[in-house]
Scaffold this active site. Structure first.
Site, PDB file in Angstrom:
ATOM      1  N   HIS A   1      -9.618   1.308   4.690  1.00 39.32           N
ATOM      2  CA  HIS A   1      -8.354   1.535   5.397  1.00 39.32           C
ATOM      3  C   HIS A   1      -8.592   2.561   6.513  1.00 39.32           C
ATOM      4  O   HIS A   1      -9.380   3.491   6.344  1.00 39.32           O
ATOM      5  CB  HIS A   1      -7.289   2.044   4.414  1.00 39.32           C
ATOM      6  CG  HIS A   1      -5.929   2.080   5.034  1.00 39.32           C
ATOM      7  ND1 HIS A   1      -5.530   3.092   5.868  1.00 39.32           N
ATOM      8  CD2 HIS A   1      -4.898   1.199   4.978  1.00 39.32           C
ATOM      9  CE1 HIS A   1      -4.288   2.840   6.289  1.00 39.32           C
ATOM     10  NE2 HIS A   1      -3.894   1.693   5.764  1.00 39.32           N
TER      11      HIS A   1
ATOM     12  N   ASN B   1       0.864  -1.177   0.000  1.00 44.19           N
ATOM     13  CA  ASN B   1       0.000   0.000   0.000  1.00 44.19           C
ATOM     14  C   ASN B   1       0.905   1.234   0.000  1.00 44.19           C
ATOM     15  O   ASN B   1       1.442   1.611   1.041  1.00 44.19           O
ATOM     16  CB  ASN B   1      -0.887  -0.025   1.257  1.00 44.19           C
ATOM     17  CG  ASN B   1      -1.715   1.232   1.408  1.00 44.19           C
ATOM     18  OD1 ASN B   1      -1.816   2.034   0.477  1.00 44.19           O
ATOM     19  ND2 ASN B   1      -2.298   1.428   2.582  1.00 44.19           N
ATOM     20  N   TRP B   2       1.070   1.824  -1.169  1.00 42.65           N
ATOM     21  CA  TRP B   2       2.005   2.958  -1.277  1.00 42.65           C
ATOM     22  C   TRP B   2       1.419   4.241  -0.696  1.00 42.65           C
ATOM     23  O   TRP B   2       2.126   5.223  -0.564  1.00 42.65           O
ATOM     24  CB  TRP B   2       2.389   3.191  -2.737  1.00 42.65           C
ATOM     25  CG  TRP B   2       3.277   2.144  -3.319  1.00 42.65           C
ATOM     26  CD1 TRP B   2       3.701   0.990  -2.709  1.00 42.65           C
ATOM     27  CD2 TRP B   2       3.881   2.151  -4.615  1.00 42.65           C
ATOM     28  NE1 TRP B   2       4.507   0.283  -3.548  1.00 42.65           N
ATOM     29  CE2 TRP B   2       4.643   0.966  -4.736  1.00 42.65           C
ATOM     30  CE3 TRP B   2       3.844   3.028  -5.693  1.00 42.65           C
ATOM     31  CZ2 TRP B   2       5.363   0.647  -5.877  1.00 42.65           C
ATOM     32  CZ3 TRP B   2       4.555   2.708  -6.842  1.00 42.65           C
ATOM     33  CH2 TRP B   2       5.312   1.549  -6.936  1.00 42.65           C
ATOM     34  N   LYS B   3       0.117   4.266  -0.436  1.00 42.56           N
ATOM     35  CA  LYS B   3      -0.542   5.493   0.034  1.00 42.56           C
ATOM     36  C   LYS B   3      -0.241   6.625  -0.966  1.00 42.56           C
ATOM     37  O   LYS B   3      -0.173   6.360  -2.159  1.00 42.56           O
ATOM     38  CB  LYS B   3      -0.107   5.815   1.463  1.00 42.56           C
ATOM     39  CG  LYS B   3      -0.230   4.580   2.375  1.00 42.56           C
ATOM     40  CD  LYS B   3      -0.026   4.847   3.816  1.00 42.56           C
ATOM     41  CE  LYS B   3      -0.171   3.529   4.581  1.00 42.56           C
ATOM     42  NZ  LYS B   3      -0.163   3.686   6.013  1.00 42.56           N
TER      43      LYS B   3
ATOM     44  N   SER C   1       3.327  -1.644  10.517  1.00 39.40           N
ATOM     45  CA  SER C   1       4.779  -1.641  10.736  1.00 39.40           C
ATOM     46  C   SER C   1       5.443  -2.989  10.467  1.00 39.40           C
ATOM     47  O   SER C   1       6.370  -3.388  11.176  1.00 39.40           O
ATOM     48  CB  SER C   1       5.109  -1.136  12.151  1.00 39.40           C
ATOM     49  OG  SER C   1       4.617   0.183  12.325  1.00 39.40           O
TER      50      SER C   1
ATOM     51  N   GLU D   1      -6.978   5.030   7.481  1.00 36.62           N
ATOM     52  CA  GLU D   1      -6.761   6.437   7.092  1.00 36.62           C
ATOM     53  C   GLU D   1      -7.977   6.989   6.345  1.00 36.62           C
ATOM     54  O   GLU D   1      -8.314   8.160   6.460  1.00 36.62           O
ATOM     55  CB  GLU D   1      -5.475   6.558   6.249  1.00 36.62           C
ATOM     56  CG  GLU D   1      -4.247   6.417   7.137  1.00 36.62           C
ATOM     57  CD  GLU D   1      -3.025   5.829   6.453  1.00 36.62           C
ATOM     58  OE1 GLU D   1      -2.948   5.819   5.208  1.00 36.62           O
ATOM     59  OE2 GLU D   1      -2.121   5.368   7.194  1.00 36.62           O
TER      60      GLU D   1
ATOM     61  N   GLY E   1       2.198   2.757  10.686  1.00 36.90           N
ATOM     62  CA  GLY E   1       3.126   3.864  10.470  1.00 36.90           C
ATOM     63  C   GLY E   1       3.804   4.356  11.738  1.00 36.90           C
ATOM     64  O   GLY E   1       4.440   5.405  11.738  1.00 36.90           O
TER      65      GLY E   1
ATOM     66  N   GLY F   1       2.806  -0.908   4.356  1.00 35.13           N
ATOM     67  CA  GLY F   1       2.829   0.501   3.973  1.00 35.13           C
ATOM     68  C   GLY F   1       4.260   0.963   3.734  1.00 35.13           C
ATOM     69  O   GLY F   1       4.841   0.720   2.676  1.00 35.13           O
ATOM     70  N   GLY F   2       4.860   1.611   4.739  1.00 36.92           N
ATOM     71  CA  GLY F   2       6.189   2.223   4.609  1.00 36.92           C
ATOM     72  C   GLY F   2       7.233   1.310   3.972  1.00 36.92           C
ATOM     73  O   GLY F   2       7.986   1.738   3.089  1.00 36.92           O
TER      74      GLY F   2
ATOM     75  N   GLU G   1      -5.545  -4.483  10.798  1.00 36.27           N
ATOM     76  CA  GLU G   1      -4.500  -3.485  11.017  1.00 36.27           C
ATOM     77  C   GLU G   1      -4.840  -2.660  12.254  1.00 36.27           C
ATOM     78  O   GLU G   1      -5.639  -1.721  12.181  1.00 36.27           O
ATOM     79  CB  GLU G   1      -4.416  -2.536   9.819  1.00 36.27           C
ATOM     80  CG  GLU G   1      -4.089  -3.213   8.515  1.00 36.27           C
ATOM     81  CD  GLU G   1      -3.556  -2.206   7.497  1.00 36.27           C
ATOM     82  OE1 GLU G   1      -2.418  -2.380   7.071  1.00 36.27           O
ATOM     83  OE2 GLU G   1      -4.274  -1.262   7.161  1.00 36.27           O
TER      84      GLU G   1
HETATM   85  P1  PGA Z   1       2.708   0.632   7.681  1.00 33.25           P
HETATM   86  O1  PGA Z   1       1.265   0.807   7.004  1.00 33.25           O
HETATM   87  O2  PGA Z   1       3.272  -0.665   7.178  1.00 33.25           O
HETATM   88  O3  PGA Z   1       3.500   1.828   7.228  1.00 33.25           O
HETATM   89  O4  PGA Z   1       2.500   0.611   9.159  1.00 33.25           O
HETATM   90  C1  PGA Z   1       0.387  -0.269   6.846  1.00 33.25           C
HETATM   91  C2  PGA Z   1      -0.898   0.200   6.221  1.00 33.25           C
HETATM   92  O5  PGA Z   1      -1.337   1.319   6.511  1.00 33.25           O
HETATM   93  O6  PGA Z   1      -1.531  -0.513   5.402  1.00 33.25           O
END
Ligand code: PGA
Length: 249
Positions: free
Chosen positions: A96, A9-11, A210, A98, A171, A231-232, A165
């Site tokens: 998600h 997930n590159w956001k 994470s 966010e 994050g 994500g990251g 999640e």
């Molecule tokens: P993260 O994000 O790996 O940076 O914690 C995961 C996500 O939001 O899907």
């Protein structure tokens, strides 16, 4: 046997160079897991075109990070599920945290998105998880059950993936421990089996929050963790490749 999956997930990150670099890095290796990249929407078509034309050991699947709850009409800035299919998408992330918090996505909108996406032929990756406050108040199971029940009415269980999640782990660098995740996943699994004895046992359950190359193997070794939503750590090709290889056949 459940399908293992690792989803990037590159956001709101990445560019065309990263699309090309990822495909070159990932297609060269054979993974046990299906690998899905979810870049920002403007790169979906380039990603699917390059992925289809790249000969390698592994074919990357394409996913979107969101879709509209509407199918067509005067909704400036929205992207319908059918349009995502036209760009080559096979997956879409829905709900998600966010989107739920920063964009005030309601449970009703999430249920509409799930329905539209599946009707368009997309596999839905439904994201669920509790906040730190909810965990501290012992509400984790209640929260994830409510988020799941919201979509059960007309969901197609054969086109569903669940990503658990915990919001406090996204994050933040604070990964939930493998035991904490396994405990929640086991309860999600039993709920899915109750709701759909036929399909519940085969729905992939992913963990996100994470995940890095260093902790992926021990997380993915848990009985009810079928892969990850990353994500990251999905923004660096070598790091993401290492996470994909942490899924054992
Ligand atoms: P993260 O994000 O790996 O940076 O914690 C995961 C996500 O939001 O899907």
């Amino acid at each position: 046997m459940r399908q293992s999956l690792v989803i990037a997930n590159w956001k709101l990150n990445g560019d065309l160079n990263l699309v090309n670099q990822m495909i070159d890095t990932l297609s060269a290796e054979a993974f046990s897991a299906e690998v899905v990249l979810c870049p920002p929407a403007p790169y979906l078509y380039a990603l699917s075109t390059k992925s289809k034309s790249t000969k390698g050991l592994n074919q990357i699947k394409v996913g979107a990070q969101n879709c509209s709850e509407f199918n067509a009409g005067a909704y400036t800035g929205e992207i319908a599920a059918d349009m995502l299919v036209d760009t080559g998408c096979q997956y879409v992330l829905i709900g998600h945290s966010e989107r739920r918090t920063l964009f005030a996505e309601s449970e009703a909108a999430i249920a509409n998105k799930v329905r539209n996406a599946q009707q368009a032929g997309l596999k839905v990756v439904l994201c669920i998880g509790e906040t730190l406050e909810q965990r501290e108040n012992d509400q984790t199971i209640e929260v994830v059950k409510a988020q799941l029940s919201n979509v059960f009415e007309d969901v197609d269980f054969t086109q569903l993936v669940i990503a658990y999640e915990p919001v406090w782990a996204i994050g933040t660098g604070k990964t939930a421990s493998p035991e904490q995740v396994q405990q929640v996943h086991a309860q999600i699994r039993s709920m899915l089996e109750q709701v759909s004895p036929e399909w519940g046992p085969s729905i992939p359950l992913l963990y996100g929050g994470s995940v890095k190359a260093e902790n992926a193997e021990v997380l993915f070794a848990q009985a009810d963790i079928d892969g990850g939503l990353i994500g990251g750590a999905s923004l660096k090709a070598d790091q993401f490749r290492a996470i994909c290889s942490a899924v054992k056949g």
